[in-house]
Design a protein around this motif. Structure first.
Motif, PDB file in Angstrom:
ATOM      1  N   SER A 165       0.817  -1.211   0.000  1.00  0.00           N
ATOM      2  CA  SER A 165       0.000   0.000   0.000  1.00  0.00           C
ATOM      3  C   SER A 165       0.852   1.262   0.000  1.00  0.00           C
ATOM      4  N   GLY A 306      -9.922   7.143   9.492  1.00  0.00           N
ATOM      5  CA  GLY A 306     -10.836   6.577   8.504  1.00  0.00           C
ATOM      6  C   GLY A 306     -12.132   7.353   8.412  1.00  0.00           C
ATOM      7  N   SER A 311     -12.399   7.149   2.549  1.00  0.00           N
ATOM      8  CA  SER A 311     -11.672   6.063   1.897  1.00  0.00           C
ATOM      9  C   SER A 311     -10.727   6.614   0.835  1.00  0.00           C
ATOM     10  N   SER A 312      -9.659   5.871   0.601  1.00  0.00           N
ATOM     11  CA  SER A 312      -8.677   6.270  -0.395  1.00  0.00           C
ATOM     12  C   SER A 312      -9.174   5.918  -1.793  1.00  0.00           C
ATOM     13  N   SER A 313      -8.644   6.636  -2.785  1.00  0.00           N
ATOM     14  CA  SER A 313      -9.020   6.361  -4.175  1.00  0.00           C
ATOM     15  C   SER A 313      -8.366   5.089  -4.698  1.00  0.00           C
ATOM     16  N   PRO A 315      -7.621   1.171  -4.409  1.00  0.00           N
ATOM     17  CA  PRO A 315      -8.216  -0.002  -3.748  1.00  0.00           C
ATOM     18  C   PRO A 315      -7.269  -0.703  -2.782  1.00  0.00           C
ATOM     19  N   ARG A 317      -4.940   0.542  -0.885  1.00  0.00           N
ATOM     20  CA  ARG A 317      -4.839   1.261   0.389  1.00  0.00           C
ATOM     21  C   ARG A 317      -6.115   1.123   1.204  1.00  0.00           C
ATOM     22  N   THR A 318      -7.244   1.103   0.519  1.00  0.00           N
ATOM     23  CA  THR A 318      -8.509   0.879   1.224  1.00  0.00           C
ATOM     24  C   THR A 318      -8.549  -0.523   1.818  1.00  0.00           C
ATOM     25  N   TYR A 321      -6.317  -0.675   4.835  1.00  0.00           N
ATOM     26  CA  TYR A 321      -6.912   0.004   5.993  1.00  0.00           C
ATOM     27  C   TYR A 321      -7.826  -0.935   6.772  1.00  0.00           C
ATOM     28  N   ASN A 420      -2.428   8.243   4.911  1.00  0.00           N
ATOM     29  CA  ASN A 420      -1.579   7.212   4.346  1.00  0.00           C
ATOM     30  C   ASN A 420      -0.324   6.991   5.180  1.00  0.00           C
TER      31      ASN A 420
END
Length: 428
Positions: A165, A306, A311-313, A315, A317-318, A321, A420
């Motif tokens: 990530s 969070g 949520s991150s753009s 996938p 990293r999401t 998490y 991040n």
């Protein structure tokens, strides 16, 4: 043969009963676990290499901690060159706390390892002096090894996801180390300060710190499994005594004295077991406090970031998490449930005593009943809190309370890159 020669022969003869190796499955597994822990710096072995390796690991961690604290001070003082993204105050503080946990875990685990000989001797003595014949737990060894392997594999998978990530899926192989270190350790190293000679030790130490963080939870769960298993075996013995007495109810009363003696020895076995739990509790109390604090802190931090950042753009990293948050929750639940099982097992014999036939009651049964009902046996965090199932609800309510307070006072201008970095600081 003289007395001196005889004494020398006895000392050299390892087959004598007092010098026979202990074959207790729990002690065997724990000895192996502590030996393996020497690879990531836990001091316990008396070999010179272990002293050197442990001192080296501790020295490097202390150096990294000093660097991280200095970066936090500079950020708070407003003299830092860069306080955005992975170098924000929150991210620097998260990284500092992570390595603080690693240092404290190394010290506390080494202290426990050094004193484990006394604990193991008491453990074996309590087992040896019990006058009641308790059944053996043939599944304990397999369960302990399975748990260690499961925890280690999951920790390494979570750590691998944190690396992926950080660098992303499109990172060229030549830039993997550089991108990972600059993102995960941005709170410690700036871009113009990067060097491969500096980055490789950082990546290696982050893995060791992850193993140390995972090791403290393993220790609590494994010791809890051993203590709960001993109580379970005692409870099985008590059940058998109750069943035998039920069968002998219609016989003559010549067995009364024997029954009183049996119940007395059974009560003394519970007393010795409670003494052993308190001895272990005094030795691992610091590790319990550290484990609960760090897991509680990072769960709160993960939830807060969070909720506030979304949520991150990307996938990956999401996914990381949610995996990281789930892994933290699983560790907390595992520690609490394993430790609370000791208290549950210590009181489980009461239901068999309450349902025991009144004709079989004697003074020792009454004493055992009073002892089990009034003597609260459980692991604690140095006496500050008790590890019981109710503490899970208390922790959950405290997390919700802190999250609501933090959200109310949240600065909406917090930069997006802060999320991040803090995730990577947790997973380094």
């Amino acid at each position: 043969m003289s007395n001196k020669d005889l004494s020398q022969l006895l000392r050299n003869n390892k087959l004598l009963l007092p010098r026979q190796p202990n074959h207790d499955d729990f002690l065997t597994v724990m000895d192996n676990i502590f030996k393996w822990s020497c690879f990531f710096g836990v001091l316990g072995s008396k070999r010179y290499f272990c002293y050197f390796w442990s001192a080296f690991i501790l020295g490097v961690l202390l150096f990294m901690e000093i660097q991280a604290i200095w970066k936090v001070i500079k950020a708070l003082a407003g003299t830092a060159i860069d306080t955005a993204g992975q170098r924000s105050v929150t991210a620097r503080l998260a990284g500092t706390i992570f390595y603080t946990i690693a240092i404290l875990c190394l010290i506390l685990a080494s202290k426990l390892y050094r004193s484990w000989g006394d604990i193991a001797a008491l453990w074996a003595k309590v087992e040896r002096v019990m006058a009641v014949k308790v059944p053996t737990d043939k599944t304990l060894k397999k369960k302990m090894y399975f748990f260690v392997g499961f925890m280690t594999v999951c920790a390494m998978l979570e750590h691998s996801m944190s690396i992926i990530s950080s660098i992303g899926l499109d990172c060229p192989p030549a830039l993997i180390i550089k991108r990972y270190v600059l993102i995960s350790h941005g709170f410690m190293i700036l871009r113009h300060e990067y060097s491969d000679w500096y980055a490789l030790p950082l990546a290696f130490m982050s893995t060791l710190a992850t193993l140390l963080w995972n090791f403290q939870d393993q220790i609590i769960v494994l010791i809890s499994m051993g203590l709960a298993s001993r109580y379970h075996r005692l409870n099985q013995c008590l059940v058998k005594v109750c069943e035998l007495e039920q069968k002998q109810m219609d016989s003559d009363k010549k067995n009364d004295a024997t029954n009183v003696y049996t119940w007395r020895k059974l009560r003394e076995a519970y007393v010795k077991q409670a003494m052993l739990v308190r001895k272990v509790d005094s030795s691992i109390g610091g590790i319990i406090v550290l484990s609960c604090f760090c897991n509680f802190y990072f769960i709160c931090l993960q939830l807060f970031l969070g909720i506030t950042q979304g949520s991150s753009s990307e996938p990956i990293r999401t996914a990381y998490y949610f995996v990281s948050l789930g892994w933290l929750c699983f560790r907390v639940i595992s520690v609490v449930l394993a430790a609370s099982d000791i208290n549950a097992q210590s009181r489980r014999a009461l239901k068999h005593i309450y349902t025991h036939d009144t004709h079989c009651y004697n003074v020792e049964v009454e004493r055992l009943q009073n002892q089990l009902s009034k003597d609260y046996v459980a692991l604690s965090g140095n006496g500050f809190f008790i590890l019981s199932k109710s503490i899970l609800l208390q922790m959950a309510s405290a997390i919700i309370t802190y999250e609501l307070v933090l959200i109310q006072f949240d600065d909406k201008g917090t930069d997006e890159g802060q999320l991040n970095l803090t995730k990577n600081a947790i997973g380094v």
